[in-house]
Design a protein around this motif. Structure first.
Motif, PDB file in Angstrom:
ATOM      1  N   SER A 102     -51.497 -38.211  -9.110  1.00  0.00           N
ATOM      2  CA  SER A 102     -50.847 -36.963  -9.527  1.00  0.00           C
ATOM      3  C   SER A 102     -51.767 -36.084 -10.362  1.00  0.00           C
ATOM      4  O   SER A 102     -51.488 -34.910 -10.569  1.00  0.00           O
ATOM      5  CB  SER A 102     -49.590 -37.272 -10.356  1.00  0.00           C
ATOM      6  OG  SER A 102     -48.623 -37.938  -9.597  1.00  0.00           O
TER       7      SER A 102
ATOM      8  N   ARG B  10     -53.260 -32.814  -8.735  1.00  0.00           N
ATOM      9  CA  ARG B  10     -52.206 -31.809  -8.545  1.00  0.00           C
ATOM     10  C   ARG B  10     -51.866 -31.153  -9.876  1.00  0.00           C
ATOM     11  O   ARG B  10     -51.717 -29.945  -9.965  1.00  0.00           O
ATOM     12  CB  ARG B  10     -50.963 -32.467  -7.939  1.00  0.00           C
ATOM     13  CG  ARG B  10     -49.887 -31.472  -7.569  1.00  0.00           C
ATOM     14  CD  ARG B  10     -48.695 -32.087  -6.838  1.00  0.00           C
ATOM     15  NE  ARG B  10     -48.983 -33.348  -6.173  1.00  0.00           N
ATOM     16  CZ  ARG B  10     -48.356 -34.489  -6.458  1.00  0.00           C
ATOM     17  NH1 ARG B  10     -47.425 -34.540  -7.370  1.00  0.00           N
ATOM     18  NH2 ARG B  10     -48.671 -35.594  -5.810  1.00  0.00           N
TER      19      ARG B  10
ATOM     20  N   TYR C 272     -52.254 -27.147 -10.732  1.00  0.00           N
ATOM     21  CA  TYR C 272     -51.113 -26.323 -11.142  1.00  0.00           C
ATOM     22  C   TYR C 272     -51.372 -25.649 -12.484  1.00  0.00           C
ATOM     23  O   TYR C 272     -51.093 -24.464 -12.650  1.00  0.00           O
ATOM     24  CB  TYR C 272     -49.830 -27.156 -11.221  1.00  0.00           C
ATOM     25  CG  TYR C 272     -49.128 -27.298  -9.899  1.00  0.00           C
ATOM     26  CD1 TYR C 272     -48.307 -26.283  -9.407  1.00  0.00           C
ATOM     27  CD2 TYR C 272     -49.264 -28.445  -9.129  1.00  0.00           C
ATOM     28  CE1 TYR C 272     -47.661 -26.404  -8.196  1.00  0.00           C
ATOM     29  CE2 TYR C 272     -48.619 -28.583  -7.915  1.00  0.00           C
ATOM     30  CZ  TYR C 272     -47.811 -27.554  -7.453  1.00  0.00           C
ATOM     31  OH  TYR C 272     -47.177 -27.684  -6.260  1.00  0.00           O
TER      32      TYR C 272
ATOM     33  N   PHE D  97     -43.788 -28.745 -10.462  1.00  0.00           N
ATOM     34  CA  PHE D  97     -44.311 -29.771  -9.558  1.00  0.00           C
ATOM     35  C   PHE D  97     -43.717 -31.119  -9.946  1.00  0.00           C
ATOM     36  O   PHE D  97     -43.193 -31.290 -11.042  1.00  0.00           O
ATOM     37  CB  PHE D  97     -45.837 -29.812  -9.554  1.00  0.00           C
ATOM     38  CG  PHE D  97     -46.478 -30.349 -10.809  1.00  0.00           C
ATOM     39  CD1 PHE D  97     -46.820 -31.684 -10.921  1.00  0.00           C
ATOM     40  CD2 PHE D  97     -46.759 -29.503 -11.868  1.00  0.00           C
ATOM     41  CE1 PHE D  97     -47.421 -32.176 -12.057  1.00  0.00           C
ATOM     42  CE2 PHE D  97     -47.366 -29.975 -13.009  1.00  0.00           C
ATOM     43  CZ  PHE D  97     -47.701 -31.322 -13.111  1.00  0.00           C
TER      44      PHE D  97
END
Length: 127
Positions: free
Chosen positions: A61, A64, A68, A84
């Protein structure tokens, strides 16, 4: 009859932030946690203040999360928001499924950061 919100003092806001069940964080321009409420400490099992936000997540994760936050930092309009889902890591090493909502308040003089709410949705994924 309820009072208008302007009728409440800073102590109300402090109580709302510190007693919320949702983890509330503020990230500085470098992506470090500059503020974490009690729910964040409870959900993660440690005080994440001073740590890089992306380091709260497992490796799957983390990229990501970094993407973001970087995109949100580049949104010039104050109040630009993103969301997210990812997996954070508790102090005991267990995985925590979270939904993250972040709002760019970097240009707000009283905040100067990205305001993040992080909701533990682990139990919802176990059903």
């Amino acid at each position: 009859m309820s009072r208008p919100i302007a009728g409440y003092g800073k102590s109300l806001y402090r109580a709302l932030v510190e007693h919320a069940a949702v983890a509330l964080l503020v990230l500085d321009r470098s992506g470090d946690v500059s503020f974490a409420n009690q729910a964040a400490r409870w959900q993660l099992g440690f005080d994440c203040s001073g740590r890089r936000f992306s380091d709260l997540f497992e490796s799957g994760s983390r990229d990501r999360c970094v993407a973001y936050v970087a995109e949100l930092e580049h949104r010039s309009a104050q109040g630009g928001s993103m969301a997210f889902a990812g997996t954070a890591v508790h102090a005991d090493g267990s995985a925590i499924r979270v939904e993250v909502h972040a709002t760019n308040c970097l240009d707000a003089p009283d905040v100067c950061g990205i305001v993040v709410s992080m909701i533990n949705v682990t139990a919802q994924h176990l059903r």
